[in-house]
Design a protein around this motif. Structure first.
Motif, short mmCIF file in Angstrom:
data_model
loop_
_atom_site.label_atom_id
_atom_site.label_comp_id
_atom_site.label_asym_id
_atom_site.label_seq_id
_atom_site.Cartn_x
_atom_site.Cartn_y
_atom_site.Cartn_z
N ASN A 1 86.94 31.63 157.55
CA ASN A 1 87.99 32.12 158.45
C ASN A 1 88.15 31.10 159.57
OD1 ASN A 1 89.65 33.44 160.26
ND2 ASN A 1 88.47 35.34 160.29
N VAL A 2 89.11 30.21 159.40
CA VAL A 2 89.40 29.18 160.40
C VAL A 2 90.88 29.31 160.75
CG1 VAL A 2 89.46 26.71 160.89
CG2 VAL A 2 87.61 27.66 159.50
N LYS A 3 91.19 29.50 162.03
CA LYS A 3 92.54 29.88 162.43
C LYS A 3 93.59 28.82 162.12
CE LYS A 3 91.62 28.42 167.22
NZ LYS A 3 91.48 28.89 168.61
N THR A 4 93.18 27.56 162.02
CA THR A 4 94.18 26.50 161.86
C THR A 4 94.47 26.13 160.41
OG1 THR A 4 92.46 24.81 162.06
CG2 THR A 4 93.60 25.49 164.09
N THR A 5 93.69 26.66 159.47
CA THR A 5 93.92 26.27 158.07
C THR A 5 93.39 27.32 157.11
OG1 THR A 5 93.64 24.51 156.42
CG2 THR A 5 91.74 25.00 157.83
N ASP A 6 94.00 27.42 155.95
CA ASP A 6 93.44 28.22 154.87
C ASP A 6 93.14 27.35 153.65
OD1 ASP A 6 95.98 27.72 153.91
OD2 ASP A 6 96.61 29.81 153.81
N VAL A 7 93.10 26.03 153.87
CA VAL A 7 92.76 25.08 152.81
C VAL A 7 91.53 24.31 153.23
CG1 VAL A 7 93.53 23.11 151.45
CG2 VAL A 7 95.17 24.89 152.09
N LEU A 8 90.52 24.32 152.40
CA LEU A 8 89.25 23.68 152.76
C LEU A 8 88.58 23.17 151.50
CD1 LEU A 8 87.14 23.21 155.10
CD2 LEU A 8 86.12 25.39 154.40
N THR A 9 88.00 21.98 151.58
CA THR A 9 87.20 21.42 150.49
C THR A 9 85.78 21.15 151.01
OG1 THR A 9 89.10 20.35 149.43
CG2 THR A 9 86.91 19.49 148.90
N LEU A 10 84.79 21.57 150.23
CA LEU A 10 83.40 21.34 150.58
C LEU A 10 82.65 20.89 149.33
CD1 LEU A 10 82.83 24.48 152.81
CD2 LEU A 10 82.98 22.11 153.62
N ASP A 11 81.53 20.20 149.54
CA ASP A 11 80.67 19.84 148.42
C ASP A 11 79.27 20.39 148.67
OD1 ASP A 11 79.59 18.10 150.32
OD2 ASP A 11 80.51 16.31 149.44
N ALA A 12 78.40 20.25 147.69
CA ALA A 12 77.07 20.86 147.78
C ALA A 12 76.24 20.29 148.94
CB ALA A 12 76.32 20.71 146.46
N PRO A 13 76.20 18.96 149.16
CA PRO A 13 75.42 18.46 150.29
C PRO A 13 75.91 19.00 151.63
CG PRO A 13 75.89 16.67 148.76
CD PRO A 13 76.72 17.84 148.31
N THR A 14 77.23 19.08 151.80
CA THR A 14 77.78 19.59 153.06
C THR A 14 77.48 21.08 153.21
OG1 THR A 14 79.54 17.94 152.91
CG2 THR A 14 79.86 19.75 154.45
N LEU A 15 77.63 21.85 152.14
CA LEU A 15 77.29 23.27 152.19
C LEU A 15 75.81 23.47 152.52
CD1 LEU A 15 79.33 24.62 149.15
CD2 LEU A 15 79.52 25.44 151.51
N ALA A 16 74.95 22.65 151.94
CA ALA A 16 73.52 22.77 152.21
C ALA A 16 73.24 22.54 153.69
CB ALA A 16 72.75 21.76 151.36
N LYS A 17 73.90 21.58 154.28
CA LYS A 17 73.68 21.28 155.70
C LYS A 17 74.27 22.37 156.59
CE LYS A 17 73.53 16.32 154.81
NZ LYS A 17 74.27 15.04 154.90
N ILE A 18 75.41 22.95 156.17
CA ILE A 18 75.99 24.05 156.94
C ILE A 18 75.04 25.25 156.93
CG2 ILE A 18 77.83 25.79 156.98
CD1 ILE A 18 79.73 23.58 155.95
N PHE A 19 74.61 25.66 155.74
CA PHE A 19 73.84 26.91 155.63
C PHE A 19 72.38 26.75 156.04
CE2 PHE A 19 77.60 28.21 153.37
CZ PHE A 19 77.67 29.57 153.64
N SER A 20 71.95 25.52 156.30
CA SER A 20 70.61 25.32 156.86
C SER A 20 70.66 25.03 158.36
CB SER A 20 69.90 24.15 156.15
OG SER A 20 70.59 22.93 156.36
N GLY A 21 71.86 24.98 158.92
CA GLY A 21 72.01 24.78 160.35
C GLY A 21 72.08 23.34 160.79
#
Length: 362
Positions: free
Chosen positions: A134-154
């Motif tokens: 939920n990001v107010k400026t966009t509803d289009v987003l691309t992520l990859d596994a390394p980036t997701l891992a860093k997001i969800f680990s803080g």
């Protein structure tokens, strides 16, 4: 301004108690769903509990069962995979629903619950896990596994982090709010297995039904996490696809070695083709490791298989007959109509094996 990209903007069509997204194509009945015979024996009332990811599918399965077997009833409590397994082990339910199969000491406990006979993990449906945001400026987003891992680990805490902008261009200068499951969850387990397999070492937290990231805000069940994403600016979570559909959440595309893939493109066959059976006999545990780390173009990498956990032979013969009837209906006629609900039905080769196991339930 938000773009009308990944969000499905159509309204919901209501059929009985099931919310069906109007922007998903209706499926055609699998050939094995025709001319079904269900042995409608056993006790009148069945109980099951567990996976929230399969909650909408189980409502569909119950309708199919009760239509096939007039007078029969089934009550299912969507309490999370961990609670469903425990209820089954404690003989508080006739079967357990789980997005992770039994493991370790649970097999021995299940054998005791089943009166000395083995318990089986029987897959009944597949569900893609959507990365919802939920990001107010966009509803289009691309992520990859390394980036997701860093997001969800803080390790990544803001939407304008260079790792995210490298994939997406400009992003807002605001904090990321992680939403994770508070309950023991097969959805969590499968998501963490994906991070472990595909992130190239960026995820060091392991897998399992408990979220190990160590950061964020918790919510109960897929229903709770999807509602929290909808209400929280800057939020991100992982949800079984049917919940993302019901809440009309924005869903990220996932970049793999084969390119960027979105749920809803022609990805089902390519994704499921990587699933194999690693269980023995009628214990049909599936191996999703090749899905998580896929390099195939168009294959969506974040997937769960949802199981019903049953006794191979029930101490209560009447319960066994009724569970067998429910499962016969579920893996045949019940597989029709799953796609509009956000699920992937059993492919024919798996269905043949599952149906044979179901017919061996005593």
């Amino acid at each position: 301004m938000k773009r009308n990209g990944s969000r499905c903007a159509a309204g919901l069509l209501i059929a009985s108690t099931l919310a069906i997204s109007a922007c998903t194509h209706l499926d055609t009945p699998p050939t094995y769903a025709k001319g079904v015979t269900v042995d409608c024996g056993g006790k009148q009332d069945l109980t099951g509990s567990g996976s929230t990811a399969q909650a909408d599918a189980i409502s569909h399965f119950i309708t199919s069962y009760e239509e096939s077997c007039s007078g029969k009833q089934l009550t299912y409590t969507a309490s999370g995979s961990g609670a469903g397994i425990q209820d089954f082990l404690d003989a508080k339910s006739d079967f357990g629903g789980s997005d992770s199969p039994l493991h370790g000491d649970e097999y021995a406990a299940a054998k005791q619950r089943c009166g000395g006979t083995d318990a089986w993990n029987l897959p009944v449906v597949f569900g893609p896990i959507a990365i919802t945001f939920n990001v107010k400026t966009t509803d289009v987003l691309t992520l990859d596994a390394p980036t997701l891992a860093k997001i969800f680990s803080g390790a990544i805490t803001r939407w304008d982090d260079p790792a995210i902008t490298a994939l997406n261009g400009n992003m807002p200068a605001e904090d990321i709010h992680i939403i994770y499951r508070s309950d023991a969850s097969g959805t969590t387990d499968n998501f963490q297995q994906y991070l472990q397999a595909a992130s190239g070492g960026a995820w060091t937290k392991g897998a399992g039904k408990a979220f190990n990231g160590g950061t964020g805000t918790s919510a109960q069940g897929n229903e709770g996490t999807s509602e929290a994403v909808k209400k929280t600016e800057g939020a991100i979570s992982y949800n079984e696809w049917s919940y993302a559909m019901k809440q009309h959440l924005d869903v990220a595309g996932i970049k793999t070695a084969g390119g960027v893939v979105h749920i809803g493109n022609d990805w089902v066959g390519k994704t499921i083709s990587n699933v194999t059976i690693k269980g023995h006999g009628n214990d049909l545990v599936l191996d999703l490791s090749k899905v998580y780390a896929t390099t195939a173009a168009g294959a969506y990498p974040i997937l769960l298989a949802s199981y019903e956990i049953v006794c191979s032979k029930y101490p209560d013969a009447e319960a066994g007959k009724a569970v067998k009837a429910f499962m016969q209906s579920t893996v045949t006629d019940g597989q029709h109509g799953l796609t509009p609900l956000g699920y992937i039905p059993l492919p024919s080769d798996f269905q043949t094996k599952v149906a044979a196991a179901v017919n061996d339930i005593g």
